[in-house]
Design a protein around this motif. Sequence first.
Motif, PDB file in Angstrom:
ATOM      1  N   ALA A   1     -12.987 -76.470  36.529  1.00 36.61           N
ATOM      2  CA  ALA A   1     -11.609 -76.275  36.068  1.00 36.61           C
ATOM      3  C   ALA A   1     -10.950 -75.113  36.808  1.00 36.61           C
ATOM      4  CB  ALA A   1     -11.576 -76.030  34.557  1.00 36.61           C
ATOM      5  N   LEU A   2     -11.670 -74.013  36.951  1.00 37.94           N
ATOM      6  CA  LEU A   2     -11.122 -72.870  37.688  1.00 37.94           C
ATOM      7  C   LEU A   2     -10.880 -73.246  39.150  1.00 37.94           C
ATOM      8  CD1 LEU A   2     -13.321 -69.953  36.258  1.00 37.94           C
ATOM      9  CD2 LEU A   2     -10.880 -70.328  35.813  1.00 37.94           C
ATOM     10  N   ALA A   3     -11.821 -73.966  39.740  1.00 34.17           N
ATOM     11  CA  ALA A   3     -11.656 -74.386  41.141  1.00 34.17           C
ATOM     12  C   ALA A   3     -10.395 -75.232  41.292  1.00 34.17           C
ATOM     13  CB  ALA A   3     -12.884 -75.152  41.611  1.00 34.17           C
ATOM     14  N   ALA A   4     -10.116 -76.061  40.273  1.00 31.10           N
ATOM     15  CA  ALA A   4      -8.937 -76.928  40.325  1.00 31.10           C
ATOM     16  C   ALA A   4      -7.644 -76.174  40.019  1.00 31.10           C
ATOM     17  CB  ALA A   4      -9.106 -78.090  39.350  1.00 31.10           C
TER      18      ALA A   4
ATOM     19  N   ALA B   1     -15.710 -83.730  39.548  1.00 32.58           N
ATOM     20  CA  ALA B   1     -15.493 -82.981  38.298  1.00 32.58           C
ATOM     21  C   ALA B   1     -14.109 -82.341  38.261  1.00 32.58           C
ATOM     22  CB  ALA B   1     -16.585 -81.922  38.123  1.00 32.58           C
ATOM     23  N   LEU B   2     -13.567 -81.962  39.421  1.00 34.09           N
ATOM     24  CA  LEU B   2     -12.245 -81.328  39.455  1.00 34.09           C
ATOM     25  C   LEU B   2     -11.141 -82.278  38.985  1.00 34.09           C
ATOM     26  CD1 LEU B   2     -13.952 -79.480  41.438  1.00 34.09           C
ATOM     27  CD2 LEU B   2     -11.802 -79.003  42.600  1.00 34.09           C
ATOM     28  N   ALA B   3     -11.342 -83.573  39.207  1.00 35.15           N
ATOM     29  CA  ALA B   3     -10.286 -84.553  38.919  1.00 35.15           C
ATOM     30  C   ALA B   3      -9.873 -84.546  37.455  1.00 35.15           C
ATOM     31  CB  ALA B   3     -10.753 -85.952  39.324  1.00 35.15           C
ATOM     32  N   ARG B   4     -10.756 -84.070  36.567  1.00 34.94           N
ATOM     33  CA  ARG B   4     -10.411 -84.045  35.132  1.00 34.94           C
ATOM     34  C   ARG B   4      -9.297 -83.057  34.824  1.00 34.94           C
ATOM     35  NH1 ARG B   4     -15.972 -82.317  32.764  1.00 34.94           N
ATOM     36  NH2 ARG B   4     -15.857 -81.047  34.661  1.00 34.94           N
ATOM     37  N   PHE B   5      -9.060 -82.131  35.737  1.00 38.76           N
ATOM     38  CA  PHE B   5      -8.191 -81.001  35.416  1.00 38.76           C
ATOM     39  C   PHE B   5      -6.908 -80.966  36.245  1.00 38.76           C
ATOM     40  CE2 PHE B   5     -12.677 -79.693  34.615  1.00 38.76           C
ATOM     41  CZ  PHE B   5     -12.614 -79.830  33.243  1.00 38.76           C
ATOM     42  N   VAL B   6      -6.609 -82.071  36.906  1.00 42.45           N
ATOM     43  CA  VAL B   6      -5.346 -82.184  37.652  1.00 42.45           C
ATOM     44  C   VAL B   6      -4.685 -83.504  37.274  1.00 42.45           C
ATOM     45  CG1 VAL B   6      -6.143 -80.796  39.609  1.00 42.45           C
ATOM     46  CG2 VAL B   6      -6.477 -83.264  39.654  1.00 42.45           C
ATOM     47  N   ARG B   7      -3.400 -83.603  37.578  1.00 40.55           N
ATOM     48  CA  ARG B   7      -2.707 -84.877  37.392  1.00 40.55           C
ATOM     49  C   ARG B   7      -1.668 -85.025  38.494  1.00 40.55           C
ATOM     50  NH1 ARG B   7       2.538 -84.863  35.395  1.00 40.55           N
ATOM     51  NH2 ARG B   7       3.219 -82.800  34.759  1.00 40.55           N
ATOM     52  N   PRO B   8      -1.343 -86.276  38.856  1.00 34.52           N
ATOM     53  CA  PRO B   8      -0.409 -86.482  39.959  1.00 34.52           C
ATOM     54  C   PRO B   8       1.047 -86.303  39.540  1.00 34.52           C
ATOM     55  CG  PRO B   8      -1.293 -88.581  39.192  1.00 34.52           C
ATOM     56  CD  PRO B   8      -1.920 -87.527  38.343  1.00 34.52           C
ATOM     57  N   VAL B   9       1.827 -85.791  40.471  1.00 38.56           N
ATOM     58  CA  VAL B   9       3.290 -85.761  40.329  1.00 38.56           C
ATOM     59  C   VAL B   9       3.885 -86.267  41.647  1.00 38.56           C
ATOM     60  CG1 VAL B   9       3.436 -83.857  38.665  1.00 38.56           C
ATOM     61  CG2 VAL B   9       3.394 -83.356  41.115  1.00 38.56           C
ATOM     62  N   SER B  10       5.090 -86.827  41.544  1.00 36.90           N
ATOM     63  CA  SER B  10       5.817 -87.237  42.744  1.00 36.90           C
ATOM     64  C   SER B  10       7.110 -86.450  42.833  1.00 36.90           C
ATOM     65  CB  SER B  10       6.152 -88.733  42.703  1.00 36.90           C
ATOM     66  OG  SER B  10       5.032 -89.510  43.019  1.00 36.90           O
ATOM     67  N   LEU B  11       7.516 -86.168  44.051  1.00 38.74           N
ATOM     68  CA  LEU B  11       8.790 -85.513  44.299  1.00 38.74           C
ATOM     69  C   LEU B  11       9.525 -86.372  45.322  1.00 38.74           C
ATOM     70  CD1 LEU B  11      10.365 -83.025  43.380  1.00 38.74           C
ATOM     71  CD2 LEU B  11       9.280 -81.718  45.201  1.00 38.74           C
ATOM     72  N   GLN B  12      10.744 -86.747  44.957  1.00 37.23           N
ATOM     73  CA  GLN B  12      11.504 -87.697  45.768  1.00 37.23           C
ATOM     74  C   GLN B  12      12.609 -86.953  46.505  1.00 37.23           C
ATOM     75  OE1 GLN B  12      12.526 -91.191  43.477  1.00 37.23           O
ATOM     76  NE2 GLN B  12      14.353 -91.597  44.715  1.00 37.23           N
ATOM     77  N   ASN B  13      12.718 -87.172  47.804  1.00 34.35           N
ATOM     78  CA  ASN B  13      13.793 -86.602  48.621  1.00 34.35           C
ATOM     79  C   ASN B  13      13.804 -85.083  48.641  1.00 34.35           C
ATOM     80  OD1 ASN B  13      14.472 -89.216  48.932  1.00 34.35           O
ATOM     81  ND2 ASN B  13      16.437 -89.114  47.877  1.00 34.35           N
TER      82      ASN B  13
END
Lengths: 496, 496
Positions: free
Chosen positions: B148-151, B451-463
């Motif tokens: 979690a800290l690494a992420a 294991a890091l994937a549990r502690f991030v989520r995707p966002v998109s930014l357009q233009n």
Amino acid sequence: MDVSYDPRTGERQGGVAHTTSAMVEAILNRATTAAYELAATAPKVRKIWLTATSDALLAHEEELAQLGNEETGLGLPRLRSEIAGSARSILFYASVAVEGSYLGASTDLINESIALSRWNIPVGPIAVFGASNFPFGFGVFGHDVASALAAGCPVIAKAHPAHPRLSARLSVIARSALLAAGAPEGTYDLVTGFDAGLHLVDSPAIATVAFTGSQRGGMALLARAAPRGVPVFAEMGTVNPAFVTAAAAAADTAAIAAGFVASFTLGAGQFCTKPGLIFAPAGAGMFDAVAARVAEVPPAPLLTAGIAASFATGIAELAVAAESTSRSTIPVGDGYFVAAQVFRVALADLRPGSRLLEECFGPVALVCEYIDAAAALSTLVRLQGSLAASVFTGGPTDPETRAVVERLLPNVGRVALNAWPTGVINTWSQQHGGPWPATSRLDATSVGAGALARFVRPVSLQNAAPETLPVFLSADNPWQIPRRIDGALIPPAHQF
Amino acid sequence: MDVSYDPRTGERQGGVAHTTSAMVEAILNRATTAAYELAATAPKVRKIWLTATSDALLAHEEELAQLGNEETGLGLPRLRSEIAGSARSILFYASVAVEGSYLGASTDLINESIALSRWNIPVGPIAVFGASNFPFGFGVFGHDVASALAAGCPVIAKAHPAHPRLSARLSVIARSALLAAGAPEGTYDLVTGFDAGLHLVDSPAIATVAFTGSQRGGMALLARAAPRGVPVFAEMGTVNPAFVTAAAAAADTAAIAAGFVASFTLGAGQFCTKPGLIFAPAGAGMFDAVAARVAEVPPAPLLTAGIAASFATGIAELAVAAESTSRSTIPVGDGYFVAAQVFRVALADLRPGSRLLEECFGPVALVCEYIDAAAALSTLVRLQGSLAASVFTGGPTDPETRAVVERLLPNVGRVALNAWPTGVINTWSQQHGGPWPATSRLDATSVGAGALARFVRPVSLQNAAPETLPVFLSADNPWQIPRRIDGALIPPAHQF
């Protein structure tokens, strides 16, 4: 029977019989068998099946658009365009599967005695509960279905009661195309009726549920699936905020107001990406500009009698919480037609728990004119999770841009700059999801290349001989996919 | 107060005061602030912090091992080795963050007017409920905390009541090292006590919960967090099956029996990867060979009085459901010492709902001697989800290998060939997770790069203009991470 109604008149126009429990069980059994067969197919084989389905949709475009219009009243041009988009999306998901990153293929040679490989396997049969508002994009053969099939999972779709006849016809066209292209029986089926839907959620044969719809529907599914631990990817209600900086308002409030009204009344305001709340600097006249545009919006029919009733209730609740309101001056017709409407709200009233911060499905939005930009930004941080947000800026040099984006990102899935959120492009970088309560899984997307990830899970195999590993992990990389070897990510052209 | 007991004697040896509600609130507030700071740091900066923590663990190895042994009775060699492994794991997670794939960086230039970028952001403060059985690996500064800290997420760990004094001391060492290396206040904290743990789960400041422990504890957390939609990654109880093919049994049943006993009694059988049920061909004498080895296993203390009581109950329940049993002949001492035990079970009794298919935490396992290999394989398919499984084969040419692996994979996270599951290597290809009810999230792993994937989520930014995008998406790829550009995955050395 799911009865079909014409939203433009409210008149009954036939219906579709519910799937019997015995038939649901038969469908579940063939999906279970198909799951093993699909898991063993190469993505390029599933691409052939999906391409056939995409072609079949286009071949039946006019028939499907007509049928869809009878049940949704969304209009032929919009429905034709939605079918074309859906046909393209099916091809896109197939291409994402063929590209192969979704497999997460990885091998580590730890030492002489230990080797470890990891890759993603399809989870098994998926139950898809589609939405009322996008009968093609998020219906019985939309993003969820196509991405699940691309990932190698059989799908059982549940017909939406707002368009049962279209669901039935669309599923027959898609199913026939899949089977004719070589997909095994059980790859794709449809069930109709509330009880048939519950049957799917309760069945141990269903590995994952995908749902697009109301908060209430999503929460009910989540509660139902929780004791079995079945993942439910629910995309639910959302108020998508828009923020106008001082520079943007100074440049062209009228154009922003016009764009806002066009966006929040698109499809009679029945987009999950509808901008529901706009923040604009006080003194720029945003509310008045929006109200002037709203006055001229032609009435449009909502999808169902239930949605029309909820809209009326929502409008009444917002009227109590808002400062003032203005609506379309064009007379409203029969059926489920409603008038577009806008509310002026005070920044101080946008508190957690307020009705103003909950979605009202339909052609309505809120305008908040802020005096203090810092106070408005603090409010952004307190908004509940949304699918999307828009920021209107004075261009790349606008000093407010970065702070607004930073405040919005923790609460949303996508931020669009100087653009409305209602267009959702299906591409590698799309994120159509967001924090609770917009969705039940903040890490997931239901549009874009990431959509396949919902339907696979990783497994590791330790000390496997080459013949026990999947073919795509063999030395010559026969599927030409990106792989990770001893920690290094290697695209196909540079392998070995 | 969390009271500390010596498992070898049952004697009380001090304790740690519970964290007050006001203190928990203060800790949550500083974690909220730290979340913004951590999200803005580069992985290489967090690598410096984590390296300092890894060094601090090693510098205090003997003190920590002694303290841990007083509270767990797991023995100094095992605890020293666990500390060394934990120190290595912390460095590994830091290196995974620096590699940068976890950021999922992607940009698409759709057309002249639309550009879309997507990447992963840290979700915010994480509450970590560690396990009793691995005070370092899965304790208050183990895999969950380090990943979690690494992420880029702050962590608030809850002390485990089985080792409150070790939790307190370990957290002070780790926290001091982090702060001294430059991590902001609020990056890492500890709370003690049941109510403090509930406070975390109920707080809107907590973005995600990670839990390792019992089925009952995990289910309670899931139910508590559900109304807020907070993700809970719970690793719970699991019966990990092992399968011995005819060729493997013919080659060396005695060696497999010896390995099985060594594996299921490791750490007094308190491994989440303990092999709990072995299938072997009838006539090879597997039960007798295992029983002969079990007779010589020295008694070992369980971690707590509660675990010892549950073990006694579990043994009594298994005795009712099994055909026969055999146990260690060496006298059992004071405290929470128990004897290793093995049960012989009938294939026909391994039905869904049977007690035989539920975990019994401690040095006990089941042997099932099958007559019909096909019937045994059918049973494998019906087993509930497990973290891991083992298959013993006669080598790469053993014709049974592929079928057994295929039957096991749908129900497990990892399959080890000719190896016991109790060793879990921390590497890119590790999967330490599995289908319900082994975990609450079949797509997640709590060991390995994933294991890091549990502690991030995707966002998109357009233009977005370049200056609004994160630095790692700028043209020169300053962090040298793998990125996807217009759909093509490009490792850093080949960028642009």
